[in-house]
Design a protein around this motif. Structure first.
Motif, PDB file in Angstrom:
ATOM      1  N   ALA A 138      -4.686   9.947   2.025  1.00 48.93           N
ATOM      2  CA  ALA A 138      -5.197   8.689   1.488  1.00 48.93           C
ATOM      3  C   ALA A 138      -4.378   7.413   1.993  1.00 48.93           C
ATOM      4  O   ALA A 138      -4.832   6.502   1.886  1.00 48.93           O
ATOM      5  CB  ALA A 138      -5.148   8.779   0.060  1.00 48.93           C
ATOM      6  N   LEU A 139      -3.054   7.690   2.223  1.00 45.72           N
ATOM      7  CA  LEU A 139      -2.269   6.467   2.686  1.00 45.72           C
ATOM      8  C   LEU A 139      -3.049   5.879   3.971  1.00 45.72           C
ATOM      9  O   LEU A 139      -3.107   4.597   3.724  1.00 45.72           O
ATOM     10  CB  LEU A 139      -0.846   6.953   3.076  1.00 45.72           C
ATOM     11  CG  LEU A 139       0.144   5.979   3.681  1.00 45.72           C
ATOM     12  CD1 LEU A 139       0.230   5.100   2.516  1.00 45.72           C
ATOM     13  CD2 LEU A 139       1.356   6.701   4.176  1.00 45.72           C
ATOM     14  N   ALA A 151       0.799  -1.292  -0.021  1.00 48.48           N
ATOM     15  CA  ALA A 151       0.027  -0.035  -0.083  1.00 48.48           C
ATOM     16  C   ALA A 151       0.969   1.311   0.016  1.00 48.48           C
ATOM     17  O   ALA A 151       0.525   2.203  -0.731  1.00 48.48           O
ATOM     18  CB  ALA A 151      -0.920  -0.112   1.129  1.00 48.48           C
ATOM     19  N   GLU A 152       1.839   1.176   0.756  1.00 47.89           N
ATOM     20  CA  GLU A 152       3.109   2.353   0.857  1.00 47.89           C
ATOM     21  C   GLU A 152       3.394   2.733  -0.395  1.00 47.89           C
ATOM     22  O   GLU A 152       3.511   3.701  -1.087  1.00 47.89           O
ATOM     23  CB  GLU A 152       3.937   2.069   1.818  1.00 47.89           C
ATOM     24  CG  GLU A 152       3.552   2.426   3.365  1.00 47.89           C
ATOM     25  CD  GLU A 152       4.370   1.950   4.284  1.00 47.89           C
ATOM     26  OE1 GLU A 152       5.675   1.457   3.817  1.00 47.89           O
ATOM     27  OE2 GLU A 152       4.135   1.985   5.417  1.00 47.89           O
ATOM     28  N   THR A 201       0.733   4.054  -2.798  1.00 48.69           N
ATOM     29  CA  THR A 201       0.707   5.739  -2.744  1.00 48.69           C
ATOM     30  C   THR A 201       1.902   6.541  -3.059  1.00 48.69           C
ATOM     31  O   THR A 201       1.836   7.351  -3.979  1.00 48.69           O
ATOM     32  CB  THR A 201       0.415   5.929  -1.105  1.00 48.69           C
ATOM     33  OG1 THR A 201       1.160   5.006  -0.352  1.00 48.69           O
ATOM     34  CG2 THR A 201      -1.082   5.853  -1.062  1.00 48.69           C
ATOM     35  N   MET A 204       1.741   9.049  -6.124  1.00 47.40           N
ATOM     36  CA  MET A 204       2.339  10.239  -5.848  1.00 47.40           C
ATOM     37  C   MET A 204       3.355  10.811  -6.996  1.00 47.40           C
ATOM     38  O   MET A 204       3.371  12.078  -7.469  1.00 47.40           O
ATOM     39  CB  MET A 204       3.104  10.463  -4.420  1.00 47.40           C
ATOM     40  CG  MET A 204       2.303  10.564  -3.274  1.00 47.40           C
ATOM     41  SD  MET A 204       2.900  10.974  -1.645  1.00 47.40           S
ATOM     42  CE  MET A 204       4.097   9.692  -1.610  1.00 47.40           C
ATOM     43  N   SER A 249       0.434  11.906   1.959  1.00 47.82           N
ATOM     44  CA  SER A 249      -0.989  12.182   1.536  1.00 47.82           C
ATOM     45  C   SER A 249      -2.011  11.367   2.656  1.00 47.82           C
ATOM     46  O   SER A 249      -1.668  10.343   3.111  1.00 47.82           O
ATOM     47  CB  SER A 249      -1.231  11.585   0.295  1.00 47.82           C
ATOM     48  OG  SER A 249      -2.312  10.393   0.231  1.00 47.82           O
ATOM     49  N   ARG A 299       6.860  15.582  -1.699  1.00 48.34           N
ATOM     50  CA  ARG A 299       5.524  15.902  -1.230  1.00 48.34           C
ATOM     51  C   ARG A 299       5.154  15.580   0.205  1.00 48.34           C
ATOM     52  O   ARG A 299       5.660  14.656   0.606  1.00 48.34           O
ATOM     53  CB  ARG A 299       4.312  15.188  -2.148  1.00 48.34           C
ATOM     54  CG  ARG A 299       4.169  16.045  -3.605  1.00 48.34           C
ATOM     55  CD  ARG A 299       3.722  14.954  -4.468  1.00 48.34           C
ATOM     56  NE  ARG A 299       3.734  15.642  -5.940  1.00 48.34           N
ATOM     57  CZ  ARG A 299       2.809  16.593  -6.464  1.00 48.34           C
ATOM     58  NH1 ARG A 299       1.839  16.839  -5.760  1.00 48.34           N
ATOM     59  NH2 ARG A 299       3.099  16.832  -7.656  1.00 48.34           N
ATOM     60  N   SER A 350      -6.299   3.884   3.072  1.00 48.95           N
ATOM     61  CA  SER A 350      -6.066   2.720   1.966  1.00 48.95           C
ATOM     62  C   SER A 350      -5.589   1.600   2.933  1.00 48.95           C
ATOM     63  O   SER A 350      -5.451   0.538   2.900  1.00 48.95           O
ATOM     64  CB  SER A 350      -5.258   3.070   1.129  1.00 48.95           C
ATOM     65  OG  SER A 350      -3.693   2.870   1.468  1.00 48.95           O
TER      66      SER A 350
END
Lengths: 549, 579
Positions: free
Chosen positions: B521-522, A537-538, A541, A545, B519, B516, B525
């Protein structure tokens, strides 16, 4: 030291030891004040340490100069020692006999035992009545702690602190105590949070032949009823036995004086009947030559499983009154220290998820057996091999453990502990290095200063290294009431206790280990998958990004 | 279909067998060509195959209706109350007809169609190959050879075509011996133990009467003895009690006379005959089926029935068992399935639970050696189910010859591929082929090892069983572990892919030099991902649903997950309280 007088021959060489599942081994036999030790010397692994207090009976045999001592233990194990030399053999035998039947409790091993482990929590303070009461006090304000028995004057077999209805003052309790067997006035045993109903226990009312009554007693138990509600009194004796008890000053609650209560009689056996049942059962299990018919008929004749069924049925009935009928109950037999406790404690196993955890079960033993005044010292003085048939010897506690095992077998995932905890409690109730099961009630334990002079069993059990042995790998908290089946087809002989020394459990143990492996592996895999998913998941993301500028 | 007059009856009550307070479920009863189906108000279905019905009884009319009691061969007992007597009578008559077929061709197996094509069907039949089985045992070898003597079933009708006999035994000896043996069943090889060079042979009783002897038979036994060079003696085990064997002499049969056979030792094992077994099981079921049974009645009943005594006797004598042994030992060698299991309406005296007994012996071994068997209890129960179901061709007919005549391989399907298809359900999760060096099991046959097989005789009385099954949990967990292993692999490869991608990405990232903030969202999720795991864990406690006709075992298994059945409460609680 007195022990030295009893040990005429402290050491014999070339003794051969025969015991279940091990090859015979030759070594040196030593007698100490509390132990029988056999060491083979060449090899440290072949050592036997047996507490004298674990010895139930011994037999001697002689063939020429070779003497044989057969030692029958309270945990049902039988071992044999071949001792060269008639005199040595006789000396050893008489020493064992004397040392295993010491009269004075203060000479018992717990008073000499010095623990080699680090005490994390003192077991003597693990289950204080005040703490137990706190669990209820958030749910109800109808009950209070009473210190009326602080000096053990009102009831010698009760603890100093008991839980009683708030509306009843200590003066009334004193009066009720004179009306109940052994001063055992009705006290709270269990509070069912789901509907506020309770289980109380007491000794039999002393109505006698002329139908004596006690207004305070009636008031006390009526104080637990809600307006317009009826309760149940479960008398663990059959009606005719309860009626006969009147001739000796005992009796039962008359309908006329307790109109709000319905009385149910059950028939749980007591005393020597249970002891004989145990003797017959162990005899049957130890004889491997039986043909099928003989085995079945002896198993039946022992009546052990009949007792199990009766106790379980009564406990289920009590639990049902409480949970399904929404009624409070009072349970008693004659003294209120045996069958009464079997029923109240088993009902809690059925109803209360907490009592199915390790801590909760220990608390239950402490509350419903030790504090409640089950006379362990008397009941567990002898086991299945002893010939001296004393009326007060009785495997009441073992029957309770067996009933718990039966429920555990039917709900193998609902208990935090496994069979080993039950077996361990059985062993320590009969012979132990700990002071927990010494004495017959709190009053005696106080006088013996057990808290200061001996170690509590719980101090030892409740260390992580020990606890892991008693943990059930299948446990998953189950907050429901668990209703066991009590049909004869569903009840089984507790092999872990009764066949323990008669047949090897090697293959069963290996299968159990394999099961534990599968469960452990499952946990491991789940954890791994979780970690990997998180990683993924990391990464996703991060990718996201990068892609979105 | 001509037997069915009423296909549907509503408002039928199904009584709880052990309830003393006449607890019941109301529902609709359907009668189909092959099954009796009851659907209760909770839409729970109870399927009963007509072939499973052992006994139908219509009891005296009561105020609530007409009671109909059906006893099944798989030990299910159902008690219906049909509101109208006429309906009850119709169903009763239909079941009487449907449950006892006069011809093999009417059996369910001949109409059962699981949508397999012919080659699949054939492959199913070839799944268990006896020639391979013998090869596994190291046969043929220098001492044993395949004999074609029975190729056309001329010597023995109840033996298969292919038989292994000692190499030195000539055909005339075999023919001669077969004439001396009951039904021509001369001694043939059953099992060969490669390492020890020892063999188990089997045959029927000799027709010795009081004094007859047969030189060929003596030669054959001698030859067998020589084919076991490692052993000086040969043992002949007579499975009957000695008295029965002696009694049989009066009928011209009997047992081998020791004087006529050298190097042979005789032993009687004392397994009772089929008639004794049948009545023994009958008694057992009567005891275990009674309401409000006390512990002592149960045990004296167990003793009186003698069933466990027989089980012990069989186990005492028996040695090796497994799936292939079932095929080889029982089917090919002419266990009289049809007669013993009562598939056809025939002589009731020939019906006997010998195979049930065999399964029970295997079960006792699995109890003593939990890791030694690849299959589990459900497998044994399922086989038992299908011996009686006649849904597959395997257990139809009395011997290979009869089975060939029935053209079973063309007309019916084999059970084994169906069991294999569901093999996940029948695997023993604790099975270990390596850790235990259990080439030969050494069972403990002290009496206390033999227990009442509740899951067999009370398979359908769900209230009597443990409420949570360790076995099912471990089985599911084992399955889940396999899935998890796969997940781990998948995830690892995905992560690897991502990392590869990222190393490319890092270059671009460095070029752009842009950082950045994390987020939000991390976090979400992550939670979502972990939640997907949880349902798998919950699934452990419930056993997957199943089609009712084929998977009776799991029908009560799903009950384990519910923690609050009301057995005690109604039967032993209220009922007593109110009186």
């Amino acid at each position: 030291m007195e022990f030295a007088e009893l040990i005429k021959t402290p050491r014999v060489d070339n003794v051969v030891l025969h015991r279940p599942f091990y090859p015979a081994v030759e070594g040196t036999l030593c007698l100490t004040g509390h132990h029988l030790i056999l060491s083979s010397r060449q090899d440290n692994t072949e050592e036997l340490w047996l507490l004298h207090s674990n010895i139930d009976a011994i037999d001697k045999r002689f063939v020429g100069p070779l003497g044989t001592i057969i030692i029958k233990c309270k945990d049902f194990r039988i071992i044999q020692l071949d001792i060269p030399g008639m005199e040595e053999c006789l000396n050893i035998a008489s020493s064992i006999e004397a040392l295993s039947t010491l009269d004075s409790i203060t000479l018992m091993y717990p008073f000499f035992y010095r623990p080699m482990f680090e005490v994390i929590e003192d077991g003597w303070h693990s289950f204080l009545p005040e703490q137990e009461f706190e669990l209820y006090s958030s749910a109800t304000s109808e009950w209070r702690l009473s210190y009326v028995n602080k000096e053990f004057a009102v009831c010698p077999s009760y603890p100093p602190i008991v839980i009683v209805p708030k509306a009843i003052d200590d003066e009334a309790l004193r009066k009720v105590a004179t009306f109940r067997h052994g001063g055992r006035f009705p006290v709270l045993s269990y509070y069912h949070k789901k509907n506020g109903m309770v289980i109380m226990r007491s000794g039999q009312p002393l109505t006698g032949t002329n139908g004596r009554r006690c207004k305070e007693d009636e008031k006390l138990i009526n104080a637990t009823l809600r307006a317009g509600k009826r309760g149940y009194i479960i008398d663990t004796r059959p009606l005719n036995v309860a009626q006969q008890a009147r001739a000796k000053g005992g009796g039962f609650e008359q309908e006329a004086h307790y109109p709000q209560w319905r009385r149910i009689h059950k028939s749980i056996e007591r005393y020597h009947i249970l002891q004989e049942s145990l003797i017959k059962l162990v005899e049957a299990c130890n004889d491997q030559t039986h043909n099928m018919d003989r085995w079945l008929s002896r198993l039946e004749a022992s009546n052990w499983l009949t007792h199990i069924k009766e106790i379980l049925t009564t406990a289920c009935l009590a639990a049902q009154c409480l949970d399904r009928e929404g009624a409070s109950i009072l349970i008693h037999g004659t003294e209120g220290t045996d069958s009464t406790l079997q029923v109240t404690s088993l009902a809690q196993i059925i109803l209360e998820p907490r009592s199915r955890t390790i801590q909760g079960f220990e608390a239950l033993i402490e509350r419903e057996w030790l504090q409640a005044g089950h006379p362990f010292q008397q009941r567990c003085a002898q086991s299945a091999y002893c010939n001296s048939k004393q009326k007060w010897e009785s495997p009441v506690f073992l029957l309770f453990l067996d009933c718990v095992w039966q429920i555990l077998r039917q709900f193998p995932c609902s208990f935090e502990f496994n069979e080993n905890l039950l077996i361990m409690l059985f062993e320590h109730a009969y012979a132990s290095q700990f002071g927990t099961f010494l004495g017959n009630n709190e009053s005696e334990r106080c006088k013996l200063k057990l808290q200061q002079k001996t170690m509590s069993l719980w101090s030892w059990v409740n260390r992580p290294s020990e606890l892991s042995k008693f943990a059930n790998p299948l446990f998953e908290a189950n907050n429901l009431v668990i209703w066991p089946s009590v049909a004869p087809q569903s009840l089984q002989l507790w092999e872990g206790i009764f066949l323990r020394w008669n047949r090897s459990s090697k293959y069963l143990d290996e299968a159990y280990e394999e099961m534990v492996n599968i469960i452990e592996y499952n946990k491991e895999l789940q954890a791994k998958v979780n970690i990997l998913r998180r990683q993924l998941a990391e990464l996703e993301t991060e990718d996201g990004m990068q892609e979105s500028p | 279909m001509e037997h069915i007059r009423t296909t549907k009856v509503e408002q039928v009550k199904l009584l709880d067998r052990f309830s003393t307070s006449n607890k019941s479920l109301t529902g609709t009863l359907y009668l189909t060509a092959t099954h009796l189906l009851f659907i209760d108000s909770h839409q729970k279905e109870t399927w009963i195959l007509h072939h499973h019905i052992a006994l139908v009884e219509k009891l005296a009319l009561t105020t609530s209706g007409c009671p109909l009691v059906i006893q099944c061969k798989n030990f299910r007992i159902v008690h219906f109350i049909v509101p109208r007597e006429r309906d009850c009578h119709d169903i009763y008559n239909s079941l009487l007809q449907l449950s006892k077929q006069a011809k093999y061709e009417d059996l369910y197996a001949f109409s059962y169609n699981p949508k397999q094509n012919d080659s699949e069907r054939l492959r199913g039949w070839q799944l268990v190959d006896l020639t391979e089985e013998y090869k596994r045992m190291g046969l043929p070898n220098s001492n044993w050879q395949l004999s074609d003597a029975n190729r056309d079933y001329k010597i023995c009708e109840t033996y298969p075509r292919e038989l292994y006999v000692p190499r030195i035994a000539s055909k005339p000896i075999i023919v001669g011996s077969s004439k001396f043996r009951s039904k021509g069943r001369f001694p043939v090889l059953s099992y060969y133990h490669q390492n020890k060079e020892a063999a188990i042979c089997r045959c029927s009783q000799p027709l010795s009467g009081f004094s007859a002897r047969c030189l060929e038979d003596e030669h054959l036994l001698q030859a067998i003895s020589k084919a076991n060079p490692a052993n000086r003696y040969m043992y002949v085990m007579d499975t009957r009690p000695r008295l029965n064997a002696m009694a049989n002499r009066a009928a011209g049969k009997g047992y081998e006379n020791e004087d006529n056979y050298s190097n042979i030792r005789f032993q009687f094992v004392g397994i009772e005959n089929i008639h004794v077994m049948r009545s023994s099981l009958q008694k057992l079921l009567e005891v275990s089926g009674s309401r409000g049974l006390s512990v002592s009645d149960f045990y004296s009943g167990l003793e009186g029935a003698g069933w466990l005594r027989h089980i012990k006797a069989v186990t005492d004598a028996a040695i090796f068992l497994a799936k292939v042994l079932i095929e080889k030992d029982w089917i090919s060698f002419g266990h009289k399935y049809s007669d013993r299991c009562g598939h056809l309406d025939g002589d009731p005296k020939e019906v006997s639970p010998v195979f049930t007994q065999f399964l029970e012996c295997v079960w006792h071994l699995t109890e003593q050696f939990p890791q030694a068997f690849e299959f589990n209890e459900a497998f044994l129960l399922q086989i038992h189910e299908h011996i009686h179901s006649c849904q597959f061709g395997n257990f139809i007919g009395n011997c290979q010859k009869e089975r060939e005549e029935l053209k079973l391989k063309e007309k019916t399907y084999s059970l084994w591929p169906f069991l294999l298809h569901d093999q996940k359900k029948y695997f023993n999760p604790l099975y270990s082929s390596t850790s235990q060096k259990l080439a030969v099991l050494e069972p403990n046959t002290v009496s206390f090892n033999f227990k009442f097989w509740r899951n067999m005789y009370h398979q359908f009385d769900r209230t009597l069983h443990p409420r949570q099954s360790v076995f099912n949990i471990i089985m599911n967990m084992n399955e889940q572990n396999k899935q998890l292993q796969k997940d781990v692999k998948d995830l690892e490869s995905q992560i690897k892919q991502h990392k590869n991608k990222q190393t490319d990405g890092v270059l671009t990232k460095e070029l752009l030099n842009s950082v950045r903030p994390e987020s939000p969202a991390l976090k979400t999720s992550l939670c979502l991902k972990e939640q997907t795991l949880l349902p798998v864990k919950d699934a452990l406690r419930t056993v997957e649903g199943s089609s009712p006709a084929d998977n009776r075992y799991s029908e009560y298994a799903d009950e384990f997950s519910k923690a609050e059945p009301a057995v005690v409460s109604s039967e032993y609680g209220v009922a007593r309280m109110t009186c």
